[in-house]
Enzyme design. Sequence first.
Site, PDB file in Angstrom:
ATOM      1  N   ASN A  85     -23.848  -4.925  19.449  1.00  0.00           N
ATOM      2  CA  ASN A  85     -24.671  -5.824  20.466  1.00  0.00           C
ATOM      3  C   ASN A  85     -23.908  -6.735  21.405  1.00  0.00           C
ATOM      4  O   ASN A  85     -24.226  -6.748  22.426  1.00  0.00           O
ATOM      5  CB  ASN A  85     -25.794  -6.534  19.735  1.00  0.00           C
ATOM      6  CG  ASN A  85     -26.806  -5.718  19.140  1.00  0.00           C
ATOM      7  OD1 ASN A  85     -27.027  -5.560  17.863  1.00  0.00           O
ATOM      8  ND2 ASN A  85     -27.393  -4.914  19.922  1.00  0.00           N
ATOM      9  N   LYS A 142     -23.783  -5.751  12.811  1.00  0.00           N
ATOM     10  CA  LYS A 142     -24.615  -5.200  14.101  1.00  0.00           C
ATOM     11  C   LYS A 142     -24.143  -5.773  15.273  1.00  0.00           C
ATOM     12  O   LYS A 142     -24.046  -5.286  16.436  1.00  0.00           O
ATOM     13  CB  LYS A 142     -26.156  -5.476  13.668  1.00  0.00           C
ATOM     14  CG  LYS A 142     -26.867  -4.558  14.652  1.00  0.00           C
ATOM     15  CD  LYS A 142     -28.484  -4.445  14.275  1.00  0.00           C
ATOM     16  CE  LYS A 142     -29.084  -3.376  15.183  1.00  0.00           C
ATOM     17  NZ  LYS A 142     -29.470  -3.753  16.472  1.00  0.00           N
ATOM     18  N   GLU A 192     -31.357 -13.224  24.829  1.00  0.00           N
ATOM     19  CA  GLU A 192     -31.137 -13.701  23.587  1.00  0.00           C
ATOM     20  C   GLU A 192     -29.722 -14.213  23.692  1.00  0.00           C
ATOM     21  O   GLU A 192     -28.909 -13.855  22.667  1.00  0.00           O
ATOM     22  CB  GLU A 192     -31.498 -12.760  22.527  1.00  0.00           C
ATOM     23  CG  GLU A 192     -32.905 -12.295  22.527  1.00  0.00           C
ATOM     24  CD  GLU A 192     -33.026 -11.082  21.512  1.00  0.00           C
ATOM     25  OE1 GLU A 192     -32.532 -10.010  21.704  1.00  0.00           O
ATOM     26  OE2 GLU A 192     -33.823 -11.478  20.523  1.00  0.00           O
ATOM     27  N   THR A 202     -45.817  -7.869  20.064  1.00  0.00           N
ATOM     28  CA  THR A 202     -46.048  -6.343  19.918  1.00  0.00           C
ATOM     29  C   THR A 202     -45.327  -5.912  21.384  1.00  0.00           C
ATOM     30  O   THR A 202     -46.040  -5.503  22.432  1.00  0.00           O
ATOM     31  CB  THR A 202     -47.664  -5.855  19.871  1.00  0.00           C
ATOM     32  OG1 THR A 202     -48.202  -6.744  18.929  1.00  0.00           O
ATOM     33  CG2 THR A 202     -47.760  -4.535  19.649  1.00  0.00           C
TER      34      THR A 202
END
Length: 317
Positions: free
Chosen positions: A201, A197, A279, A14
């Site tokens: 990015n 995408k 990432e 979250t």
Amino acid sequence: MSASPRPRIGIIGTGAIGGYYGLMLARAGFEVHFLLRSEYAAVAREGLRVRHAQLGELHLPQVNAWCEAAAMPACDWLLVGAKSTANAELAPLIVQAAAADAKVVLLQNGLGVEEALRPLLPDSLHLLGGLCFICAHREAPGVVVHQSQGVCNLGYHSGPADEAQRLALLEQGVAWLREAGIESAPIADLAQARWQKLVWNVPYNGLSALLGASTRLLMAQADSRALLLALMEEVVAAAEAAGAPLPANYPHKLLAYTDRMPDYLPSMYHDFAQRRPAELQAVYAAPLAAAAALGVEMPRVRMLYQALSFLQARAQG
Ligand SMILES: NC(=O)C1=CN([C@@H]2O[C@H](COP(=O)(O)OP(=O)(O)OC[C@H]3O[C@@H](n4cnc5c(N)ncnc54)[C@H](OP(=O)(O)O)[C@@H]3O)[C@@H](O)[C@H]2O)C=CC1
Ligand SMILES: CC(C)(CO)C(=O)C(=O)O
């Protein structure tokens, strides 16, 4: 369309994305359970907040907050909002929180994230990608700042559904997201959509972290703007070699799109600033490897990846 009974939804991780979509679903009346780690105590005590660009301050005072996946009730849909760097560690937690035929949706950027997670999940689970077009970040524990957009498109990756069931399942997921005020559409070709995408990015995520610059600054300087374009063109060439057709003049369309966006610091900027794992595998290493396997080199992308890897290794000592 909303044929089936509403699902029980679990948010695995979250943060900005998990908090945003989870709160939107909960305020629309869905039963949502949130798995948290460092922010568990704050959210259990104070609830979740989203400072929404259009809707103002949204507060969910009573949150079904969990710090252990094994304690969560079995969820029908699991939205994974953690960074892809955590997926191997999260796989057993996803299994613990999942109903027998749960739909697991990776709300993550990059390439190869579903392929890496799939072997760690039982065959009975459906695996989907959720491509999020949104600008959001965490401001404080349990507080998400939403700057703009909010689309979440769904594509099926793998699992027990046949072709017809896949389509029905995507349409159902999309319908539920729309009920919560989230713009969404089914994705026909998830691999194509992931390459598309990446054209945004790859340049912006890495350059924002490397140069310590927001989108507006990167766009304003002629040198960095030229570099953004050159990086985009390399990704476009790789995507086309991978059989992922892109809209005509896509890099120029993305530059114009970014010129219209509010000034933005991508999630990778925050990862470097806060010394969290970035990432790099999903956004750089996997596309570089996929392109190389097709005989396509992306020299500028490789240099960006190497510079980011250096920074990350140095930060980790
Ligand atoms: N932010 C954005 O605007 C956009 C992000 N994305 C993509 O969405 C994904 C999520 O990004 P974002 O929301 O920014 O990331 P955040 O860093 O804000 O959130 C990640 C959350 O995952 C939690 N988490 C990680 N591991 C665990 C664990 N083992 N157990 C419980 N919770 C865990 C973190 O908790 P903790 O605080 O304890 O580490 C954190 O709350 C990324 O793939 C990103 O590229 C895509 C489009 C836009
Ligand atoms: C491309 C963008 C900024 C919004 O569409 C986004 O979703 C991201 O940061 O990954």
